[in-house]
Scaffold this motif. Structure first.
Motif, PDB file in Angstrom:
ATOM      1  N   ALA A 348       0.973  -1.302  -0.112  1.00  0.00           N
ATOM      2  CA  ALA A 348      -0.089   0.053  -0.114  1.00  0.00           C
ATOM      3  C   ALA A 348       0.790   1.332  -0.066  1.00  0.00           C
ATOM      4  O   ALA A 348       0.586   2.236  -0.690  1.00  0.00           O
ATOM      5  CB  ALA A 348      -0.862   0.043   1.250  1.00  0.00           C
ATOM      6  N   GLN A 349       1.801   1.201   0.647  1.00  0.00           N
ATOM      7  CA  GLN A 349       2.919   2.227   0.965  1.00  0.00           C
ATOM      8  C   GLN A 349       3.507   2.794  -0.626  1.00  0.00           C
ATOM      9  O   GLN A 349       3.497   3.988  -0.989  1.00  0.00           O
ATOM     10  CB  GLN A 349       3.760   2.194   1.969  1.00  0.00           C
ATOM     11  CG  GLN A 349       3.361   2.562   3.338  1.00  0.00           C
ATOM     12  CD  GLN A 349       4.736   2.333   4.310  1.00  0.00           C
ATOM     13  OE1 GLN A 349       5.556   1.656   4.118  1.00  0.00           O
ATOM     14  NE2 GLN A 349       4.778   3.320   5.215  1.00  0.00           N
ATOM     15  N   ALA A 350       4.031   1.681  -1.120  1.00  0.00           N
ATOM     16  CA  ALA A 350       4.535   1.556  -2.577  1.00  0.00           C
ATOM     17  C   ALA A 350       3.754   2.247  -3.555  1.00  0.00           C
ATOM     18  O   ALA A 350       3.867   3.000  -4.303  1.00  0.00           O
ATOM     19  CB  ALA A 350       5.259   0.300  -3.021  1.00  0.00           C
ATOM     20  N   LEU A 351       2.577   1.697  -3.525  1.00  0.00           N
ATOM     21  CA  LEU A 351       1.350   2.025  -4.623  1.00  0.00           C
ATOM     22  C   LEU A 351       1.023   3.454  -4.132  1.00  0.00           C
ATOM     23  O   LEU A 351       0.959   4.345  -5.300  1.00  0.00           O
ATOM     24  CB  LEU A 351      -0.036   1.277  -4.398  1.00  0.00           C
ATOM     25  CG  LEU A 351       0.260  -0.408  -4.806  1.00  0.00           C
ATOM     26  CD1 LEU A 351      -0.872  -0.883  -4.450  1.00  0.00           C
ATOM     27  CD2 LEU A 351       0.331  -0.240  -6.188  1.00  0.00           C
ATOM     28  N   ASN A 352       0.954   3.872  -2.999  1.00  0.00           N
ATOM     29  CA  ASN A 352       0.782   5.622  -2.615  1.00  0.00           C
ATOM     30  C   ASN A 352       1.826   6.357  -3.180  1.00  0.00           C
ATOM     31  O   ASN A 352       1.369   7.354  -3.837  1.00  0.00           O
ATOM     32  CB  ASN A 352       0.835   5.643  -1.046  1.00  0.00           C
ATOM     33  CG  ASN A 352      -0.540   6.345  -0.518  1.00  0.00           C
ATOM     34  OD1 ASN A 352      -1.491   6.270  -1.340  1.00  0.00           O
ATOM     35  ND2 ASN A 352      -0.704   6.371   0.824  1.00  0.00           N
ATOM     36  N   ASN A 353       3.017   5.821  -3.071  1.00  0.00           N
ATOM     37  CA  ASN A 353       4.215   6.609  -3.720  1.00  0.00           C
ATOM     38  C   ASN A 353       4.151   6.821  -5.088  1.00  0.00           C
ATOM     39  O   ASN A 353       4.146   7.921  -5.979  1.00  0.00           O
ATOM     40  CB  ASN A 353       5.415   6.185  -3.263  1.00  0.00           C
ATOM     41  CG  ASN A 353       5.921   6.357  -1.809  1.00  0.00           C
ATOM     42  OD1 ASN A 353       5.289   7.412  -1.391  1.00  0.00           O
ATOM     43  ND2 ASN A 353       6.718   5.741  -1.249  1.00  0.00           N
ATOM     44  N   LEU A 354       3.759   5.583  -5.918  1.00  0.00           N
ATOM     45  CA  LEU A 354       3.915   5.507  -7.355  1.00  0.00           C
ATOM     46  C   LEU A 354       2.699   6.558  -7.558  1.00  0.00           C
ATOM     47  O   LEU A 354       2.731   7.047  -8.806  1.00  0.00           O
ATOM     48  CB  LEU A 354       3.652   4.267  -7.756  1.00  0.00           C
ATOM     49  CG  LEU A 354       4.965   3.165  -7.624  1.00  0.00           C
ATOM     50  CD1 LEU A 354       4.616   1.754  -7.813  1.00  0.00           C
ATOM     51  CD2 LEU A 354       5.911   3.661  -8.485  1.00  0.00           C
ATOM     52  N   GLY A 355       1.467   6.427  -7.134  1.00  0.00           N
ATOM     53  CA  GLY A 355       0.383   7.123  -7.264  1.00  0.00           C
ATOM     54  C   GLY A 355       0.680   8.596  -7.136  1.00  0.00           C
ATOM     55  O   GLY A 355       0.412   9.432  -8.262  1.00  0.00           O
ATOM     56  N   SER A 356       1.490   9.209  -6.348  1.00  0.00           N
ATOM     57  CA  SER A 356       1.860  10.459  -6.480  1.00  0.00           C
ATOM     58  C   SER A 356       2.664  10.924  -7.326  1.00  0.00           C
ATOM     59  O   SER A 356       2.760  11.845  -8.096  1.00  0.00           O
ATOM     60  CB  SER A 356       2.575  10.697  -4.976  1.00  0.00           C
ATOM     61  OG  SER A 356       1.862  10.374  -3.895  1.00  0.00           O
ATOM     62  N   VAL A 357       3.572   9.772  -7.863  1.00  0.00           N
ATOM     63  CA  VAL A 357       4.512   9.911  -9.005  1.00  0.00           C
ATOM     64  C   VAL A 357       3.552  10.470 -10.381  1.00  0.00           C
ATOM     65  O   VAL A 357       3.978  11.525 -11.212  1.00  0.00           O
ATOM     66  CB  VAL A 357       5.474   8.946  -9.193  1.00  0.00           C
ATOM     67  CG1 VAL A 357       6.043   9.086 -10.809  1.00  0.00           C
ATOM     68  CG2 VAL A 357       6.469   8.881  -8.406  1.00  0.00           C
ATOM     69  N   PHE A 358       2.636   9.600 -10.502  1.00  0.00           N
ATOM     70  CA  PHE A 358       1.925   9.731 -11.691  1.00  0.00           C
ATOM     71  C   PHE A 358       1.083  10.967 -11.685  1.00  0.00           C
ATOM     72  O   PHE A 358       0.859  11.653 -12.579  1.00  0.00           O
ATOM     73  CB  PHE A 358       0.980   8.637 -11.867  1.00  0.00           C
ATOM     74  CG  PHE A 358       1.652   7.204 -12.361  1.00  0.00           C
ATOM     75  CD1 PHE A 358       2.180   7.543 -13.724  1.00  0.00           C
ATOM     76  CD2 PHE A 358       1.722   6.250 -11.791  1.00  0.00           C
ATOM     77  CE1 PHE A 358       2.970   6.303 -13.998  1.00  0.00           C
ATOM     78  CE2 PHE A 358       2.351   5.008 -12.059  1.00  0.00           C
ATOM     79  CZ  PHE A 358       3.053   5.059 -13.202  1.00  0.00           C
ATOM     80  N   THR A 359       0.559  11.300 -10.196  1.00  0.00           N
ATOM     81  CA  THR A 359      -0.112  12.769 -10.128  1.00  0.00           C
ATOM     82  C   THR A 359       0.596  13.717 -10.464  1.00  0.00           C
ATOM     83  O   THR A 359       0.276  14.697 -11.250  1.00  0.00           O
ATOM     84  CB  THR A 359      -0.620  12.741  -8.816  1.00  0.00           C
ATOM     85  OG1 THR A 359      -1.634  11.840  -8.443  1.00  0.00           O
ATOM     86  CG2 THR A 359      -1.618  14.256  -8.429  1.00  0.00           C
TER      87      THR A 359
END
Length: 846
Positions: A348-359
């Motif tokens: 979940a933490q890694a997905l959160n970070n990757l989501g911020s990258v794409f945002t």
């Protein structure tokens, strides 16, 4: 440790011993597991077999929790249900606890809670039975087991953000351990856990108090590991408070103590925390160094959970340095490890970070996909704190997307969780996002209210207790005022009479007090005036020193700039080899990382070769030419700009000259190979991770102006076709392309996607390209400074497509006009912006 920097032999010896120690510890752990598995094969499936399965389940929890779960389930299958002979025994309770520990390591909190609860049920039943039987030993073991389970449940609830439940379990565990007279080390550990709850809630004062109590207990026990752990916790609180020098002091103490005992886990943790301190100090290079040390130790320990966290931290550093691609790679590494471990929390933490990258990259669809996956996982594992983070990130995504109305429901849900869990820093962030959303929707009243709450709660982080005291004092003050008003109404007559009689005394007293107060203020003002005057003299003196130092530095750099410019070929030198050309050279600073270079390879004496020239293959020789030899021209962009770039440019310039003049190398791709070897040797580069990858991006062309070609190069005079001189061109491109424009059509010679220097991955040879040039052709060689310049209405890069169109549009003009138009376009695009990089662009008319 600081002394080691000045003693290379000591440093090398220390690192050698550290590696031996780490390898020994890792191999010892693996040997123990292998021995237990070998022993298991020779035993019947009895109580001893179950105990070894339990031990293997415990040993695997940090390295391979799936294997730990496998052996834990074997143990439970052999024990049987609660009604079986071994069911409900202490061994049964331990099997449940060890199995739960592996689920906890994987981040599967619901399963961990389920098996810890089953262990608790067995231990509670055993405790009641032991009390009935008066079995003191069994009472002690049952209470100890219950205390251990409650401590572990507290850890789970803490990680889920359920701080009230976590605190309750920690306090119950602490009470039980004290009742049975357990050793002080465990007491200290639980006190530290309670401190961590306060720390997570932003209650720094009680957290520090508990951490110092734990430290004192550890010091009395001379428990080095516990001391190092306590130092780590204290440093983390000071880091959270922004007191970075104090934080660094305690974290370094923790690291030193851990190194003395060889405690790898604390060493890794301390290095990681020190990295966080430097990250907050905006020192990414130092932070990255400590994160890499942390990762190195974790890899030696095979601590995959720790490695996943380090990948996240390293990714965040590259994210702060705007290296988005590298940050994404590290986030993906973290996701891969967590997926392998089935660590739901880490995923979940890694997905959160990757989501911020794409945002951040405006790829909102992909960003939402990742954030929704993270939110779903947080909900599945019951991590309320993680849910709050994901909701905030989704709200921020909608704000960046220009859909603030869609953001508000998510932010309100996050705010409710922050209030429920007492998450003060997260609450501050949510208030700010709500303020941004309300502002974007035109809800001025809502924006104002949320901004006030943002400021109020932000200030509460500094001193929440004082805020509470102020509220209590204000309430008391209002009540006292109301009571006084009632009494005043009832005794109005008496108060007026007393007041009249005391009026003169009050006036006199007031006058005296006012005079004393005025005198006091005057003394303060005078003292401040004297101090300010003295301070201004000091500032003026320091300013003069700084200005003198600045002028000296500037003079030195300008002198270095004169030297660098003297190394560049002059226009007169260029005209000896090229007839029609222009040079646009615009350094970002006084000295530059860009340079251009021209040379004509020396011709060896008849039947011989140049001194110092290596033996060359036939492929390395230039095609035959007429009277005038080949012309070599390079446009180079070295790593960095300013003074660092200038050092690199001088090194690379010298290596180019040495390759051609001293070693007699003529073929462009072999010249680049020789320069690359020279850079690697000069800078002692090994290609290790984290090592500086200095080198240059460059284009090198070799022109053979006197060679004749038939066919396309013939001129029809009406009777006989006469050969027209056609220039044969050989070229090598490292990261930067070369453009050829012929009759308004642009041909791009693609570059090798690696620099002249060392880089990660397999070192490949440079590709030699060739082309026949015709009269009127335009060649353009350049660094990336022109196309990377920020400007225009939207403050974006100029980009290569715009540069291509510009060059095509001006290619038919004379070279002086081309240079003037290119410089004019560049300055208009840049506007008031700072120049992004050094700019070099050379055009040659054939």
């Amino acid at each position: 440790m600081l002394l080691l920097k000045n003693h290379p032999i000591i440093l090398i010896t220390y690192l050698f011993l550290l590696v031996i120690s780490l390898n020994y510890r890792g191999s010892a752990h693996n040997t123990k597991i292998d021995s237990l598995k070998t022993l298991l094969e020779s035993l019947p499936k009895d109580t001893a077999y179950v105990r070894i399965c339990n031990t293997l389940s415990w040993e695997y929890r940090n390295t391979n929790p799936d294997s730990g779960i496998y052996y834990g389930k074997i143990s439970l299958d052999l024990i049987g249900p609660p009604g079986s002979p071994a069911g409900g025994s202490a061994l049964h309770a331990s099997a449940y606890s060890f199995l739960a520990s592996n689920y906890l390591a994987k981040g599967d909190f619901p399963e961990a809670v389920k098996f810890y609860s089953r262990s608790m049920e067995i231990r509670s039943r055993n405790l009641n039975k032991a009390k009935e039987d008066g079995n003191e030993r069994a009472i002690y073991e049952s209470k100890k087991g219950i205390a251990s389970v409650k401590n572990n449940l507290g850890i789970i609830f803490w990680q889920q953000g359920s701080y009230a439940k976590a605190l309750l379990n920690f306090k119950q565990s602490l009470h039980l351990y004290k009742v049975i007279g357990e050793r002080s080390a465990i007491i200290s550990s639980i006190i530290g856990n309670i401190g961590s709850i306060y720390h997570s809630q932003g209650d720094y004062e009680p957290a520090l108090k508990l951490y110092f109590i734990a430290l004192k207990i550890r010091q009395k026990l001379d428990d080095k590991r516990g001391i190092a752990h306590a130092y780590n916790n204290i440093g983390n609180v000071y880091w959270s408070q922004g007191m970075l020098p104090l934080a660094l002091d305690y974290l370094l103490k923790g690291l030193k103590t851990a190194e003395e005992t060889g405690d790898l886990a604390i060493m890794a943790s301390a290095n990681g925390n020190i990295g966080l301190v430097y990250s907050q100090q905006n020192s990414p290079a130092e932070a990255l160094g400590y994160f890499l040390k942390c990762l190195e130790i974790q890899e030696m320990m095979s601590d995959k959970h720790g490695m996943a966290g380090s990948f996240n931290n390293i990714g965040s550093i590259y994210w702060d340095m705007d290296s988005v691609a590298t940050a994404r790679n590290y986030y993906l590494k973290s996701l891969s490890v967590c997926t392998e471990l089935n660590d739901s929390f880490g995923i979940a933490q890694a997905l959160n970070n990757l989501g911020s990258v794409f945002t951040a990259e405006k790829n909102f669809a992909r960003g939402m996909e990742y954030q929704e996956q993270a939110l779903k996982i947080y909900k599945n594992i019951g991590d309320k704190k993680g849910i709050s983070y994901a909701l905030d990130d989704i709200g921020e995504l909608f704000i960046n997307k220009g859909e603030p109305l869609n953001a508000i429901p998510f932010l309100n849900q996050s705010l409710s969780l922050c209030i429920e869990l007492g998450l003060i820093p997260e609450r501050v962030n949510t208030y700010y996002l709500l303020f941004a959303a309300d502002s974007a929707t035109g809800n001025i009243a809502g924006a104002f209210d949320h901004y006030k709450l943002y400021i109020q709660w932000k200030d509460s982080l500094i001193n929440e207790e004082n805020t509470k005291r102020i509220v209590r004092l204000e309430s008391k003050y209002e009540w006292d005022k109301k009571e006084t008003r009632i009494k005043t109404e009832n005794e109005k007559e008496r108060v007026i009479a007393v007041a009249e009689s005391r009026r003169q005394k009050i006036i006199i007293l007031f006058t005296v007090v006012a005079l004393l107060f005025t005198l006091f203020i005057a003394l303060l003002v005078y003292r401040n005036f004297v101090r300010t005057k003295k301070f201004n003299r000091v500032i003026t003196f320091q300013k003069e020193i700084i200005e003198k130092q600045k002028q000296d530095i500037t003079d030195s750099i300008e002198y270095a700039g004169n030297i660098q410019r003297a190394m560049l070929p002059s226009i007169e030198e260029m005209k000896l080899s090229l007839s029609d050309f222009f040079i646009l050279y615009l350094p970002k600073a006084i000295v530059s990382g860009d340079f251009y270079w021209i040379a004509q390879p020396p011709q060896p004496p008849e039947g011989g070769k140049l001194a110092n020239a290596p033996a060359l293959s036939a492929d390395s020789q230039l095609p035959p030419s007429g009277g005038r030899g080949a012309v070599l021209l390079a446009v180079c962009d070295c790593t960095g700009h300013g003074v660092p770039g200038a050092f690199m440019s001088m090194l690379c310039n010298a290596l180019l000259n040495e390759s051609v003049s001293d070693k007699g190398i003529k073929s462009p791709e072999l010249i680049f190979e020789e320069v690359r070897r020279g850079i690697v040797t000069a800078l002692k580069q090994k290609g290790r991770i984290g090592e500086t990858k200095d080198g240059m991006d460059a284009v090198l062309i070799s022109l053979h102006p006197d060679s004749y070609r038939e066919g396309n190069g013939q001129e029809n005079t009406g009777t006989v076709n006469h050969p027209v001189p056609a220039v044969h061109c050989q070229l090598v491109c490292a990261n930067n392309p070369l453009y050829l424009i012929r009759n308004g059509t642009l041909t791009e010679f693609k570059p090798d996607r690696f620099p002249v220097g060392i880089y990660e991955g397999e070192i490949k040879p440079f590709a030699l390209q060739e082309v026949e040039l015709q009269k009127g052709d335009m060649l353009y060689a350049f660094s990336d400074g022109y196309e990377d310049q920020l400007g225009g209405e939207k403050q974006k890069k100029f980009k290569s497509d715009k540069l291509k169109n510009l060059l095509v549009s001006i290619s038919d003009k004379n070279t002086e006009d081309q240079k003037r138009l290119l410089e004019k376009t560049f300055r208009e695009w840049k506007g008031e912006n700072e120049q992004t990089d050094d700019v070099t662009l050379i055009g040659i008319r054939i």
